[in-house]
Design a protein around this motif. Structure first.
Motif, PDB file in Angstrom:
ATOM      1  N   GLY A 220     -35.925 -86.751 -42.958  1.00 28.67           N
ATOM      2  CA  GLY A 220     -34.865 -85.759 -42.866  1.00 28.67           C
ATOM      3  C   GLY A 220     -34.550 -85.432 -41.422  1.00 28.67           C
ATOM      4  O   GLY A 220     -34.848 -86.195 -40.497  1.00 28.67           O
ATOM      5  N   TYR A 221     -33.906 -84.266 -41.216  1.00 25.38           N
ATOM      6  CA  TYR A 221     -33.545 -83.853 -39.859  1.00 25.38           C
ATOM      7  C   TYR A 221     -34.783 -83.637 -39.002  1.00 25.38           C
ATOM      8  O   TYR A 221     -35.745 -82.998 -39.430  1.00 25.38           O
ATOM      9  CB  TYR A 221     -32.795 -82.521 -39.896  1.00 25.38           C
ATOM     10  CG  TYR A 221     -31.419 -82.560 -40.500  1.00 25.38           C
ATOM     11  CD1 TYR A 221     -30.407 -83.353 -39.951  1.00 25.38           C
ATOM     12  CD2 TYR A 221     -31.104 -81.772 -41.600  1.00 25.38           C
ATOM     13  CE1 TYR A 221     -29.134 -83.359 -40.491  1.00 25.38           C
ATOM     14  CE2 TYR A 221     -29.824 -81.777 -42.149  1.00 25.38           C
ATOM     15  CZ  TYR A 221     -28.849 -82.575 -41.586  1.00 25.38           C
ATOM     16  OH  TYR A 221     -27.588 -82.580 -42.123  1.00 25.38           O
ATOM     17  N   ILE A 222     -34.751 -84.156 -37.800  1.00 28.71           N
ATOM     18  CA  ILE A 222     -35.727 -83.751 -36.787  1.00 28.71           C
ATOM     19  C   ILE A 222     -34.969 -83.613 -35.470  1.00 28.71           C
ATOM     20  O   ILE A 222     -33.895 -84.211 -35.306  1.00 28.71           O
ATOM     21  CB  ILE A 222     -36.902 -84.735 -36.633  1.00 28.71           C
ATOM     22  CG1 ILE A 222     -36.444 -86.078 -36.040  1.00 28.71           C
ATOM     23  CG2 ILE A 222     -37.624 -84.955 -37.939  1.00 28.71           C
ATOM     24  CD1 ILE A 222     -37.596 -86.950 -35.597  1.00 28.71           C
ATOM     25  N   PRO A 223     -35.468 -82.822 -34.523  1.00 30.63           N
ATOM     26  CA  PRO A 223     -34.759 -82.673 -33.240  1.00 30.63           C
ATOM     27  C   PRO A 223     -34.562 -84.023 -32.561  1.00 30.63           C
ATOM     28  O   PRO A 223     -35.476 -84.858 -32.524  1.00 30.63           O
ATOM     29  CB  PRO A 223     -35.688 -81.768 -32.427  1.00 30.63           C
ATOM     30  CG  PRO A 223     -36.495 -81.025 -33.448  1.00 30.63           C
ATOM     31  CD  PRO A 223     -36.664 -81.974 -34.595  1.00 30.63           C
ATOM     32  N   ALA A 224     -33.366 -84.239 -32.031  1.00 25.58           N
ATOM     33  CA  ALA A 224     -33.034 -85.518 -31.404  1.00 25.58           C
ATOM     34  C   ALA A 224     -33.988 -85.849 -30.258  1.00 25.58           C
ATOM     35  O   ALA A 224     -34.383 -87.012 -30.074  1.00 25.58           O
ATOM     36  CB  ALA A 224     -31.592 -85.496 -30.908  1.00 25.58           C
ATOM     37  N   ALA A 225     -34.366 -84.833 -29.497  1.00 24.34           N
ATOM     38  CA  ALA A 225     -35.274 -85.064 -28.374  1.00 24.34           C
ATOM     39  C   ALA A 225     -36.637 -85.562 -28.850  1.00 24.34           C
ATOM     40  O   ALA A 225     -37.283 -86.383 -28.192  1.00 24.34           O
ATOM     41  CB  ALA A 225     -35.438 -83.788 -27.553  1.00 24.34           C
ATOM     42  N   SER A 226     -37.061 -85.067 -30.001  1.00 26.83           N
ATOM     43  CA  SER A 226     -38.344 -85.523 -30.556  1.00 26.83           C
ATOM     44  C   SER A 226     -38.260 -86.987 -30.978  1.00 26.83           C
ATOM     45  O   SER A 226     -39.212 -87.750 -30.807  1.00 26.83           O
ATOM     46  CB  SER A 226     -38.728 -84.652 -31.760  1.00 26.83           C
ATOM     47  OG  SER A 226     -38.911 -83.310 -31.370  1.00 26.83           O
ATOM     48  N   MET A 227     -37.110 -87.388 -31.525  1.00 23.71           N
ATOM     49  CA  MET A 227     -36.935 -88.791 -31.893  1.00 23.71           C
ATOM     50  C   MET A 227     -36.914 -89.677 -30.646  1.00 23.71           C
ATOM     51  O   MET A 227     -37.495 -90.765 -30.631  1.00 23.71           O
ATOM     52  CB  MET A 227     -35.643 -88.965 -32.697  1.00 23.71           C
ATOM     53  CG  MET A 227     -35.358 -90.403 -33.110  1.00 23.71           C
ATOM     54  SD  MET A 227     -36.697 -91.161 -34.071  1.00 23.71           S
ATOM     55  CE  MET A 227     -36.389 -90.448 -35.687  1.00 23.71           C
ATOM     56  N   LEU A 228     -36.252 -89.194 -29.594  1.00 26.40           N
ATOM     57  CA  LEU A 228     -36.243 -89.953 -28.340  1.00 26.40           C
ATOM     58  C   LEU A 228     -37.652 -90.137 -27.798  1.00 26.40           C
ATOM     59  O   LEU A 228     -38.011 -91.207 -27.304  1.00 26.40           O
ATOM     60  CB  LEU A 228     -35.379 -89.235 -27.298  1.00 26.40           C
ATOM     61  CG  LEU A 228     -33.865 -89.410 -27.419  1.00 26.40           C
ATOM     62  CD1 LEU A 228     -33.143 -88.511 -26.429  1.00 26.40           C
ATOM     63  CD2 LEU A 228     -33.457 -90.860 -27.212  1.00 26.40           C
TER      64      LEU A 228
END
Length: 374
Positions: A220-228
């Motif tokens: 699901g949604y996770i903060p974009a910075a965390s994915m980076l």
């Protein structure tokens, strides 16, 4: 005059199984979930190569169970592998099969559904069709915009089951699907929460690309910075893709995608299992609230469907969050085979027009940008 009882054979190919069912009107008279061993599927180089194999296996199962398809009025299959289309029932034609075989839109056994239906039609007569395929895209343009120019949201929803539940609810009320504004939360292995405005799925979370609430197997949604940060770590691309769709969500936290096992962990006293499961429900409630905003608060009903909607704890907890929005109709489970049959019957009984697949997407970035003067 007595209404005709139509005979419909439904086909739903999945990654490791093919579901089949025979209906006489609304009555399911035969059903089988045919499992395919990995060793059997591994001999095929592509999904298209599986067509004759799956066709022969289905015919073998029918023969073993003495199921005769003579006189079948329709062969109705799960769609998939086409360009984006409006919702509805589409007759199988050469262009549809060509797009499925090309693999240009998706590589998934669902793309074999229409091809299997066409093979049975050639053998027994009747019509071959697909119903509310995964490729149904009815989003409004405003729902497609993201914070990055040229990156657009697309519709990837449990369209078949969602629309069937809306039609059933409307029929129970003596109304039509196009009369109502309904929010549907399909809560199963994936979770899709959709705003249905007068029969059109105007917005939803994209379950194929990681939007929305976490699900049993999806992040699901996770903060974009965390994915980076994950991308910059030692986690490779294949592992990240697996995390997005197969090993995220409840699996990542608790090692299982089975909500019943999570319930057992909670009953055994696991505080972590409890907060993760509560967060799962909380995120679904937030998404339902978002879809209520899409409908500007004019919501006639909220439908909870999918396998996890059998869980009373989930239903009761969701009700505590979003019960004020509208009446909640609990319609647990998945009714994909019934939906395939019902769609074919609506067409044959004149309640719905059959559509022609043209191969022209209902929405594309190119058409949108031209219209916007970008």
């Amino acid at each position: 005059m007595t209404a005709k009882i139509y005979k419909v054979f439904t086909i739903n190919p999945g990654s490791t199984s093919t579901k089949i069912a025979l209906f006489h009107g609304d009555e399911k008279v035969f059903a089988q979930n045919i499992d395919h061993q990995a060793s059997e599927l591994s001999q095929f180089h592509s999904i298209n190569d599986q067509l004759e194999y799956r066709y022969d296996v289905i015919r073998k199962v029918l023969a073993e169970n003495k199921v005769d398809l003579t006189g079948t009025d329709a062969f109705s299959a799960r769609g998939g592998g086409t360009c984006s289309v409006e919702g509805g029932v589409y007759g199988v034609n050469e262009r549809l099969i060509e797009d499925q075989r090309s693999g240009q839109y998706v590589q998934h056994p669902a793309a074999l559904g229409a091809q299997l239906a066409e093979l049975f039609k050639k053998e027994y007569g009747g019509i071959a069709c697909i119903v509310n395929a995964p490729d149904v895209d009815e989003f409004t343009d405003i729902a497609r915009i993201t914070g990055i120019k040229g990156v657009y949201r697309q519709s990837k929803i449990h369209a078949l089951n969602q629309k069937e539940m809306c039609i059933r609810l409307a029929n129970d009320r003596g109304q039509t699907y196009s009369d109502l504004n309904i929010i549907v939360a399909h809560i199963g292995g994936g979770v899709s929460v959709t705003a249905h405005e007068k029969g059109i799925m105007v917005d939803s979370n994209d379950i194929a690309h990681g939007e929305g609430p976490m699900a049993p197997t999806r992040i699901g949604y996770i903060p974009a910075a965390s994915m980076l940060k994950l991308c910059e770590s030692e986690v490779d691309t294949a592992e990240l893709k697996l995390l997005l769709t197969k090993s995220g969500g409840l699996v990542s936290h608790l090692g299982t995608s089975d909500a019943r096992e999570v319930g057992k962990m909670i009953n055994d006293g696991s505080r972590y299992a409890k907060i993760v499961y509560d967060a799962f429900i909380y995120q679904i409630a937030k998404e339902i609230g978002a879809m209520a905003a899409v409908l500007k608060g004019k919501v006639d009903a909220i439908i909870l469907t999918g396998g996890i909607s059998h869980d009373k704890y989930v239903v009761d907890t969701l009700n505590s969050y979003i019960g004020y929005i509208a009446e909640i109709a609990v319609m647990p489970g998945e009714f994909e085979m019934e939906a395939l049959a019902a769609g074919a019957i609506r067409v044959m009984s004149g309640k719905e027009d059959i559509k022609t697949y043209t191969g022209n997407p209902v929405w594309s970035a190119e058409k949108f940008e031209k219209a916007m003067g970008i």
